[in-house]
Motif scaffolding. Structure first.
Motif, mmCIF file in Angstrom:
data_model
loop_
_atom_site.group_PDB
_atom_site.id
_atom_site.type_symbol
_atom_site.label_atom_id
_atom_site.label_comp_id
_atom_site.label_asym_id
_atom_site.label_seq_id
_atom_site.Cartn_x
_atom_site.Cartn_y
_atom_site.Cartn_z
ATOM 1 N N UNK A 1 -16.543 69.073 -93.557
ATOM 2 C CA UNK A 1 -17.272 70.031 -92.762
ATOM 3 C C UNK A 1 -18.764 69.884 -93.074
ATOM 4 N N UNK A 2 -19.612 69.843 -92.044
ATOM 5 C CA UNK A 2 -21.049 69.676 -92.298
ATOM 6 C C UNK A 2 -21.658 70.910 -92.947
ATOM 7 N N UNK A 3 -22.734 70.681 -93.704
ATOM 8 C CA UNK A 3 -23.460 71.801 -94.324
ATOM 9 C C UNK A 3 -24.124 72.635 -93.244
ATOM 10 N N UNK A 4 -24.185 73.912 -93.463
ATOM 11 C CA UNK A 4 -24.904 74.805 -92.553
ATOM 12 C C UNK A 4 -26.331 74.941 -93.044
ATOM 13 N N UNK A 5 -27.239 75.090 -92.112
ATOM 14 C CA UNK A 5 -28.659 75.179 -92.424
ATOM 15 C C UNK A 5 -29.200 76.502 -91.901
ATOM 16 N N UNK A 6 -30.041 77.160 -92.718
ATOM 17 C CA UNK A 6 -30.652 78.431 -92.318
ATOM 18 C C UNK A 6 -32.153 78.353 -92.528
ATOM 19 N N UNK A 7 -32.901 79.053 -91.671
ATOM 20 C CA UNK A 7 -34.333 79.220 -91.824
ATOM 21 C C UNK A 7 -34.591 80.706 -92.015
ATOM 22 N N UNK A 8 -35.242 81.058 -93.122
ATOM 23 C CA UNK A 8 -35.534 82.466 -93.413
ATOM 24 C C UNK A 8 -37.043 82.644 -93.436
ATOM 25 N N UNK A 9 -37.561 83.403 -92.492
ATOM 26 C CA UNK A 9 -38.993 83.711 -92.459
ATOM 27 C C UNK A 9 -39.252 84.946 -93.318
ATOM 28 N N UNK A 10 -40.376 84.968 -93.990
ATOM 29 C CA UNK A 10 -40.712 86.112 -94.837
ATOM 30 C C UNK A 10 -39.879 86.174 -96.099
ATOM 31 N N UNK A 11 -39.573 85.013 -96.670
ATOM 32 C CA UNK A 11 -38.659 84.959 -97.813
ATOM 33 C C UNK A 11 -39.344 85.095 -99.162
ATOM 34 N N UNK A 12 -40.613 85.449 -99.185
ATOM 35 C CA UNK A 12 -41.289 85.550 -100.475
ATOM 36 C C UNK A 12 -41.031 86.871 -101.178
ATOM 37 N N UNK A 13 -40.479 87.855 -100.463
ATOM 38 C CA UNK A 13 -40.178 89.137 -101.108
ATOM 39 C C UNK A 13 -39.255 89.969 -100.227
ATOM 40 N N UNK A 14 -38.790 91.055 -100.786
ATOM 41 C CA UNK A 14 -37.998 92.028 -100.037
ATOM 42 C C UNK A 14 -36.684 91.496 -99.484
ATOM 43 N N UNK A 15 -36.342 91.982 -98.298
ATOM 44 C CA UNK A 15 -35.071 91.623 -97.671
ATOM 45 C C UNK A 15 -34.982 90.128 -97.393
#
Length: 50
Positions: A1-15
């Motif tokens: 199964x291929x790896x899933x990829x995510x992009x998270x904006x605003x990942x330097x703090x909080x949620x």
């Protein structure tokens, strides 16, 4: 199964940071964006991205 990829904006703090860690712990490849220490707008906060 291929790896899933995510992009998270605003990942330097909080949620955004919590979501990025959770996705990584779940085995996903995670790309993040957030505040940079190269900018003057970070106010010397410890949660900036190096």
């Amino acid at each position: 199964m291929p790896k899933r990829i995510a992009l998270v904006a605003g990942a330097s703090r909080g949620a955004g940071r919590g979501i990025a860690y959770a996705l990584g712990d779940a085995g996903m490849i995670v790309y993040v964006t957030g505040r940079s220490t190269n900018e003057q707008t970070t106010d010397n906060r410890s949660e900036t991205i190096e």
